[in-house]
Design an enzyme around this catalytic site. Structure first.
Site, PDB file in Angstrom:
ATOM      1  N   ASP A  91     -12.425 -10.424  -0.211  1.00 35.98           N
ATOM      2  CA  ASP A  91     -13.630 -10.206   0.558  1.00 35.98           C
ATOM      3  C   ASP A  91     -14.680  -9.510  -0.041  1.00 35.98           C
ATOM      4  O   ASP A  91     -14.422  -8.420  -0.814  1.00 35.98           O
ATOM      5  CB  ASP A  91     -13.570  -9.939   1.935  1.00 35.98           C
ATOM      6  CG  ASP A  91     -12.809  -8.878   2.508  1.00 35.98           C
ATOM      7  OD1 ASP A  91     -12.995  -8.069   1.357  1.00 35.98           O
ATOM      8  OD2 ASP A  91     -12.635  -8.864   3.386  1.00 35.98           O
ATOM      9  N   GLU A 113      -6.428 -10.800  -0.922  1.00 33.37           N
ATOM     10  CA  GLU A 113      -7.185 -10.673   0.201  1.00 33.37           C
ATOM     11  C   GLU A 113      -8.424 -10.170  -0.172  1.00 33.37           C
ATOM     12  O   GLU A 113      -9.323  -9.536   0.566  1.00 33.37           O
ATOM     13  CB  GLU A 113      -6.739  -9.067   1.106  1.00 33.37           C
ATOM     14  CG  GLU A 113      -5.317  -9.114   1.332  1.00 33.37           C
ATOM     15  CD  GLU A 113      -4.825  -7.769   2.003  1.00 33.37           C
ATOM     16  OE1 GLU A 113      -5.842  -6.852   2.580  1.00 33.37           O
ATOM     17  OE2 GLU A 113      -3.443  -7.419   2.122  1.00 33.37           O
ATOM     18  N   GLU A 143       0.818  -1.299  -0.005  1.00 34.75           N
ATOM     19  CA  GLU A 143      -0.006  -0.073  -0.153  1.00 34.75           C
ATOM     20  C   GLU A 143       0.805   1.118   0.199  1.00 34.75           C
ATOM     21  O   GLU A 143       0.757   2.126   0.834  1.00 34.75           O
ATOM     22  CB  GLU A 143      -1.222   0.016   1.096  1.00 34.75           C
ATOM     23  CG  GLU A 143      -1.966  -1.186   1.102  1.00 34.75           C
ATOM     24  CD  GLU A 143      -2.677  -1.218   2.391  1.00 34.75           C
ATOM     25  OE1 GLU A 143      -2.701  -0.388   3.098  1.00 34.75           O
ATOM     26  OE2 GLU A 143      -3.672  -2.260   2.425  1.00 34.75           O
ATOM     27  N   HIS A 201     -11.106  -5.928  -2.181  1.00 39.99           N
ATOM     28  CA  HIS A 201     -12.056  -5.785  -0.990  1.00 39.99           C
ATOM     29  C   HIS A 201     -13.338  -5.119  -1.694  1.00 39.99           C
ATOM     30  O   HIS A 201     -12.976  -3.765  -1.834  1.00 39.99           O
ATOM     31  CB  HIS A 201     -11.439  -4.877   0.176  1.00 39.99           C
ATOM     32  CG  HIS A 201     -10.202  -5.569   0.977  1.00 39.99           C
ATOM     33  ND1 HIS A 201     -10.372  -6.617   1.476  1.00 39.99           N
ATOM     34  CD2 HIS A 201      -8.880  -5.174   0.986  1.00 39.99           C
ATOM     35  CE1 HIS A 201      -9.080  -7.163   2.063  1.00 39.99           C
ATOM     36  NE2 HIS A 201      -8.443  -6.171   1.699  1.00 39.99           N
ATOM     37  N   ASN A 219       1.886  -5.049  -3.194  1.00 39.43           N
ATOM     38  CA  ASN A 219       0.703  -5.492  -2.765  1.00 39.43           C
ATOM     39  C   ASN A 219      -0.316  -4.220  -2.573  1.00 39.43           C
ATOM     40  O   ASN A 219       0.269  -3.262  -1.779  1.00 39.43           O
ATOM     41  CB  ASN A 219       0.487  -6.345  -1.475  1.00 39.43           C
ATOM     42  CG  ASN A 219      -0.952  -7.112  -1.405  1.00 39.43           C
ATOM     43  OD1 ASN A 219      -1.374  -7.418  -2.246  1.00 39.43           O
ATOM     44  ND2 ASN A 219      -1.355  -6.773  -0.070  1.00 39.43           N
TER      45      ASN A 219
END
Length: 448
Positions: free
Chosen positions: A271, A269, A161, A240, A204
């Site tokens: 979701d 990641e 990030e 996300h 990432n």
């Protein structure tokens, strides 16, 4: 299509150095018999399907059982972050991370390392350092944490990030950016390569899933790194999603443009908030996008069950609070080609078998050959899984294109996929024994 022998050797060695215990053979055999779990279905596609794991929940029987049954890759959720591993300068604590890594490897899972350099979850002492001390602390942290798990980690999120949200494409303000400048990311990757040459090194980030200003800034950095020989192997896309930030229509195209730079891409990641058919369809779109990109090596969902999700109110995962599979689970399994996935008309009628022969043997290594034989009908392609005993390392392959999940190689034809009924072809490999003379285990053969 132009994969060189050297690249094959690097891919094979990276997969095997991060190899798990021989229990992976059982996972491979299960995948060959029936792709009825997320991990086995993904392995049949030459990919992994993983989850974030919290050490504190491993003592819960349903949590551990669901993790062990469904997934073939694990990412420590918080246990490897800076505040967890080095709360004070030079004092390292690995007990929680060890628990996740040891559990995953005992189950034959790959492990993703997350994360080494990140602006968040930093102990206060890091931000208080001057530039020279910060550079030394960053490099020491990378060396110490990667050194602890050298040879055990499939992929590392080296830097996390580092870019701002919005349309600027600028770097995010952080102690590293503000005091060390743009070069800290390159330095972190170079340090990481020296710390564990076999691990895949990833950048990432979030909100980079589609083509936008932020993802284009990351793209430009990766392109520059590849052009200048900065060691970067993969890019992670967090994924996300919710109703305000849905799965982008250009996810596949975005993954492909990064893959075209010569890096692997991973959904790291995932979701998706919601429920029912809408959530299921969104999950299936992500899986479909990954499967459509050859260099998309796997998917990680950010947690096992809704009740422990960081966004639990949005019920974003594949298992509910009672560990019951949701419609999204069925959609993902079907998209991966697992049981219940349907498939194309006539699919499943083509068959093949795979048999192993050791064709040469010497003190430090051996050559092996897998013979693939079509069943009673012609086939147009095949895939065979082979599990190698750790710490063996595959040095070269021929007549097949390999992909890796831990120490399990899925081999697909490089030119010799079409076989008449009853006809055979073969592929081979050279293996360094590294103290183990065990024969590889052929998990099975699938044909189309």
């Amino acid at each position: 299509m132009r994969m060189t022998l050297l690249r094959l050797s690097r891919a094979a060695a990276a997969g095997l150095v991060a190899a798990a215990a021989l229990t992976a053979a059982a996972h491979s055999a299960e995948a060959a018999e029936a792709a009825d779990t997320l991990g086995s279905a993904a392995a049949a596609q030459g990919r992994y399907f993983g989850t974030a794991v919290a050490a504190g929940h491993l003592g819960e029987a349903d949590y551990a059982a669901t993790l062990d049954r469904e997934f073939n890759s694990a990412t420590p959720e918080n246990e490897m972050k800076w505040d967890a591993t080095e709360p004070s300068r030079g004092t390292f604590t690995f007990s929680a991370a060890d628990r996740v890594v040891d559990h995953a490897r005992a189950q034959g899972m790959d492990v993703r390392g997350h994360t080494l350099v990140w602006h968040s979850q930093l102990p206060s002492w890091v931000g208080a350092l001057g530039a020279a001390d910060l550079r030394g602390a960053m490099n020491d942290h990378i060396n110490q944490v990667m050194g602890r798990y050298k040879g055990q980690i499939h992929s590392w999120d080296v830097v996390n990030e580092a870019f701002q949200d919005g349309d600027s494409g600028a770097r995010r303000s952080s102690p590293f950016q503000d005091k060390l400048g743009d070069g800290y990311i390159e330095e972190a990757f170079r340090t990481a390569r020296a710390a564990d040459p076999a691990a895949k090194l990833c950048y990432n980030d979030y909100n980079t899933d589609g083509v936008n200003a932020k993802s284009t800034a990351v793209y430009a950095m990766v392109k520059d790194f590849k052009a200048r020989g900065v060691p970067i192997d993969c890019v992670g896309f967090q994924g996300h999603f919710n109703s305000n930030s849905p799965v982008p229509a250009d996810l596949r195209a975005n993954l492909q443009r990064f893959a075209d730079l010569g890096v692997d891409v991973q959904i790291t990641e995932l979701d998706i908030e919601g429920s029912g058919t809408a959530q299921a369809d969104a999950y299936a779109r992500v899986v479909d996008a990954c499967l459509a990109v050859d260099r998309c090596t796997g998917i990680t969902v950010w947690g096992v069950t809704d009740k422990y999700s960081w966004r639990s109110g949005g019920t974003p995962l594949l298992f509910d609070g009672n560990y019951d599979a949701k419609p999204a689970y069925d959609a993902v399994l079907a998209a991966l080609g697992g049981d219940g996935g349907g498939g194309e008309p006539g699919e499943g009628t083509a068959t093949c078998t795979a048999t192993y022969t050791r064709t040469a043997d010497w003190n430090s290594g051996y050559n092996g050959q897998i013979t693939v034989t079509a069943g009673s009908e012609p086939i147009s392609s095949w895939a065979a899984t082979v599990t190698f005993a750790a710490p063996q390392q595959v040095q070269a392959t021929w007549n097949a294109t390999p992909s890796w999940s831990g120490n399990v190689m899925t081999a697909r034809p490089s030119w010799n996929g079409t076989l008449a009924a009853g006809a055979s072809t073969s592929f081979g490999f050279t293996v360094s024994k590294n103290g183990s003379d065990a024969a590889p285990v052929v998990g099975g053969c699938t044909a189309s």
